[in-house]
Design a protein around this motif. Structure first.
Motif, PDB file in Angstrom:
ATOM      1  N   GLU A 213       0.723  -1.009  -0.136  1.00  0.00           N
ATOM      2  CA  GLU A 213      -0.116  -0.195  -0.238  1.00  0.00           C
ATOM      3  C   GLU A 213       0.672   1.306   0.219  1.00  0.00           C
ATOM      4  OE1 GLU A 213      -2.297  -0.128   3.104  1.00  0.00           O
ATOM      5  OE2 GLU A 213      -3.744  -2.072   2.130  1.00  0.00           O
ATOM      6  N   GLN A 214       2.014   0.649  -0.156  1.00  0.00           N
ATOM      7  CA  GLN A 214       3.403   1.836   0.026  1.00  0.00           C
ATOM      8  C   GLN A 214       2.859   3.192   0.887  1.00  0.00           C
ATOM      9  OE1 GLN A 214       2.721   3.174  -4.821  1.00  0.00           O
ATOM     10  NE2 GLN A 214       4.889   1.444  -4.783  1.00  0.00           N
ATOM     11  N   VAL A 215       2.460   2.944   2.054  1.00  0.00           N
ATOM     12  CA  VAL A 215       2.115   4.071   3.545  1.00  0.00           C
ATOM     13  C   VAL A 215       3.329   4.507   3.282  1.00  0.00           C
ATOM     14  CG1 VAL A 215       1.321   4.233   5.697  1.00  0.00           C
ATOM     15  CG2 VAL A 215       0.731   2.252   4.024  1.00  0.00           C
ATOM     16  N   GLY A 216       3.377   5.620   3.630  1.00  0.00           N
ATOM     17  CA  GLY A 216       4.296   6.703   3.780  1.00  0.00           C
ATOM     18  C   GLY A 216       5.555   7.104   2.347  1.00  0.00           C
ATOM     19  N   VAL A 217       4.726   6.595   1.481  1.00  0.00           N
ATOM     20  CA  VAL A 217       6.228   6.568   0.434  1.00  0.00           C
ATOM     21  C   VAL A 217       4.893   7.313  -0.865  1.00  0.00           C
ATOM     22  CG1 VAL A 217       7.394   5.846  -1.354  1.00  0.00           C
ATOM     23  CG2 VAL A 217       7.162   4.698   0.688  1.00  0.00           C
ATOM     24  N   ASP A 218       5.593   8.006  -1.474  1.00  0.00           N
ATOM     25  CA  ASP A 218       4.870   9.543  -2.311  1.00  0.00           C
ATOM     26  C   ASP A 218       5.783   9.413  -3.413  1.00  0.00           C
ATOM     27  OD1 ASP A 218       4.122  11.263  -3.846  1.00  0.00           O
ATOM     28  OD2 ASP A 218       2.655  12.911  -2.783  1.00  0.00           O
ATOM     29  N   VAL A 219       4.864   8.173  -4.570  1.00  0.00           N
ATOM     30  CA  VAL A 219       5.888   8.064  -6.227  1.00  0.00           C
ATOM     31  C   VAL A 219       5.774   8.847  -6.815  1.00  0.00           C
ATOM     32  CG1 VAL A 219       6.259   6.653  -7.634  1.00  0.00           C
ATOM     33  CG2 VAL A 219       5.976   6.034  -5.959  1.00  0.00           C
ATOM     34  N   GLU A 220       4.746  10.255  -6.653  1.00  0.00           N
ATOM     35  CA  GLU A 220       5.451  11.695  -7.765  1.00  0.00           C
ATOM     36  C   GLU A 220       6.323  11.884  -7.138  1.00  0.00           C
ATOM     37  OE1 GLU A 220       1.419  12.346  -8.775  1.00  0.00           O
ATOM     38  OE2 GLU A 220       0.669  11.113  -9.423  1.00  0.00           O
ATOM     39  N   SER A 221       6.012  12.440  -5.811  1.00  0.00           N
ATOM     40  CA  SER A 221       7.569  13.681  -5.163  1.00  0.00           C
ATOM     41  C   SER A 221       8.448  13.625  -5.009  1.00  0.00           C
ATOM     42  CB  SER A 221       6.236  14.441  -4.150  1.00  0.00           C
ATOM     43  OG  SER A 221       6.368  13.533  -2.959  1.00  0.00           O
ATOM     44  N   GLY A 222       8.545  11.358  -4.927  1.00  0.00           N
ATOM     45  CA  GLY A 222       9.753  10.834  -4.167  1.00  0.00           C
ATOM     46  C   GLY A 222       9.866  11.194  -2.853  1.00  0.00           C
ATOM     47  N   GLU A 223       8.774  11.986  -2.060  1.00  0.00           N
ATOM     48  CA  GLU A 223       8.942  11.792  -0.652  1.00  0.00           C
ATOM     49  C   GLU A 223       8.320  11.283   0.328  1.00  0.00           C
ATOM     50  OE1 GLU A 223       6.897  14.994   3.390  1.00  0.00           O
ATOM     51  OE2 GLU A 223       5.932  14.415   1.038  1.00  0.00           O
ATOM     52  N   VAL A 224       9.731  10.208   0.885  1.00  0.00           N
ATOM     53  CA  VAL A 224       9.355   9.303   1.635  1.00  0.00           C
ATOM     54  C   VAL A 224       9.126   9.225   3.070  1.00  0.00           C
ATOM     55  CG1 VAL A 224      10.312   7.097   2.600  1.00  0.00           C
ATOM     56  CG2 VAL A 224      10.569   8.244   0.355  1.00  0.00           C
ATOM     57  N   VAL A 225       8.081   8.785   4.268  1.00  0.00           N
ATOM     58  CA  VAL A 225       8.115   9.514   5.530  1.00  0.00           C
ATOM     59  C   VAL A 225       8.337   8.518   6.294  1.00  0.00           C
ATOM     60  CG1 VAL A 225       7.740  12.027   5.294  1.00  0.00           C
ATOM     61  CG2 VAL A 225       5.842  10.277   5.284  1.00  0.00           C
ATOM     62  N   ASP A 226       8.024   8.427   7.656  1.00  0.00           N
ATOM     63  CA  ASP A 226       7.637   7.508   8.099  1.00  0.00           C
ATOM     64  C   ASP A 226       5.851   6.759   8.116  1.00  0.00           C
ATOM     65  OD1 ASP A 226       6.703   6.087  10.977  1.00  0.00           O
ATOM     66  OD2 ASP A 226       8.367   4.998  11.091  1.00  0.00           O
ATOM     67  N   PRO A 227       5.590   5.686   7.784  1.00  0.00           N
ATOM     68  CA  PRO A 227       4.077   5.484   7.550  1.00  0.00           C
ATOM     69  C   PRO A 227       3.398   6.293   8.755  1.00  0.00           C
ATOM     70  CG  PRO A 227       5.565   3.186   7.265  1.00  0.00           C
ATOM     71  CD  PRO A 227       6.174   4.233   8.047  1.00  0.00           C
ATOM     72  N   ALA A 228       4.278   6.223  10.417  1.00  0.00           N
ATOM     73  CA  ALA A 228       2.883   6.885  11.295  1.00  0.00           C
ATOM     74  C   ALA A 228       2.917   8.283  11.116  1.00  0.00           C
ATOM     75  CB  ALA A 228       4.250   6.365  12.451  1.00  0.00           C
ATOM     76  N   ASP A 229       3.952   8.729  10.021  1.00  0.00           N
ATOM     77  CA  ASP A 229       3.749  10.436   9.447  1.00  0.00           C
ATOM     78  C   ASP A 229       3.054  10.287   8.293  1.00  0.00           C
ATOM     79  OD1 ASP A 229       5.399  11.154  11.788  1.00  0.00           O
ATOM     80  OD2 ASP A 229       6.952  10.941  10.594  1.00  0.00           O
ATOM     81  N   ALA A 230       2.700   9.559   7.843  1.00  0.00           N
ATOM     82  CA  ALA A 230       1.497   9.666   6.099  1.00  0.00           C
ATOM     83  C   ALA A 230       0.843   9.913   6.690  1.00  0.00           C
ATOM     84  CB  ALA A 230       1.569   8.081   5.646  1.00  0.00           C
ATOM     85  N   ASP A 231      -0.158  11.130   5.546  1.00  0.00           N
ATOM     86  CA  ASP A 231      -1.639  11.402   6.169  1.00  0.00           C
ATOM     87  C   ASP A 231      -2.084  10.110   5.491  1.00  0.00           C
ATOM     88  OD1 ASP A 231      -0.751  13.982   5.878  1.00  0.00           O
ATOM     89  OD2 ASP A 231       0.092  14.187   3.485  1.00  0.00           O
TER      90      ASP A 231
END
Length: 267
Positions: free
Chosen positions: A249-267
């Motif tokens: 589900e790529q939680v915390g990974v934005d493929v388009e922007s390339g931004e990667v955050v800890d899943p707990a910090d994902a929207d």
């Protein structure tokens, strides 16, 4: 253990990793977590567990805390060369702190780890009598009792305790959770995004059959280091770059922007 030893390049540590090569039957997965482990089974070889001396395994796992295998393995080798006599627990219980710390310096946090190892040696001698008696307790004791006793030891957390249960006790159904496992299964969406290490462990041990947990642990670490890294997971290069893309589900990974955050910090 026989002659069919695991290959030295595997993440589990080669013949010293506590297991031998084994066949793996993926069967029909009943959960998405089991399906992940089954797919990992197609990529990485399998092993059985147990057979590693319990106190040696404890020492090795303590040395590996907060560092890489590249750093901790030389420290383990140097420690065993200097202190690995007839009874490692007795040798460490009587070790001089500064000498031990200098011996394991490459593992990082060497002063803290020296304290933990000396105290562990003292506790094993006091409660069990010897490293051999401690090994019998780990391999023959009731798993929950062994885990509780390990967690009562200074410097031993859940991951260390579970590794001892898995690699020494050969306990089925134990899925140690390190930083890679914690990250991967929250990013996959299998465990809640804000789950702590213990909550991730509970999810995996509930949803993955007991006989697949040990292999799932080591294969997940390999996958985390090779593909699902913390800062630049392979999926940023497209779905074809990651073998788990169809299950993630790529939680915390934005493929388009390339931004990667800890899943707990994902929207």
């Amino acid at each position: 253990m026989g002659d069919n030893r695991e290959p030295i390049e595997n993440i589990s540590g080669g013949p010293e990793g506590g297991g031998i090569a084994d066949t793996f039957d993926p069967s029909e997965a009943k959960t998405r977590a089991e399906e992940v482990v089954d797919q990992l089974g197609e990529r990485y070889w399998q092993k059985t567990y147990g057979g590693q001396d319990a106190f040696t395994c404890l020492v090795r796992t303590v040395l590996s805390q907060n560092t890489s295998d590249v750093a901790s393995q030389p420290a383990h080798d140097d420690l065993m060369n200097r202190y690995g006599g007839d009874d490692l627990a007795e040798s460490l219980a009587h070790a001089e702190h500064d000498d031990l710390a200098d011996t394991i310096r490459s593992a990082g946090l060497y002063n803290q780890k020296a304290d933990v190892l000396i105290e562990a040696g003292e506790e094993v001698l006091e409660k069990y009598g010897s490293a051999a008696d401690f090994d019998r307790f780990v391999t023959e004791g009731e798993p929950s009792e062994v885990r509780s006793a390990l967690l009562d030891m200074n410097g031993v957390g859940p991951k260390t305790a579970d590794c001892v249960l898995l690699f020494s006790g050969g306990q089925a159904g134990v899925f140690p959770v390190d930083t890679h496992v914690h990250r991967i299964y929250r990013r996959l969406g299998i465990a809640p995004a804000d789950a702590d290490h213990e909550e991730v462990r509970e999810v995996l041990e509930r949803e993955i059959p007991a006989n697949k947990c040990g292999f799932g642990h080591t294969a997940s670490i390999q996958f985390g280091r090779e593909f699902c890294t913390a800062r630049k997971p392979a999926c940023l290069d497209g779905p074809e770059a990651c073998p788990m893309s169809d299950l993630c589900e790529q939680v915390g990974v934005d493929v388009e922007s390339g931004e990667v955050v800890d899943p707990a910090d994902a929207d």
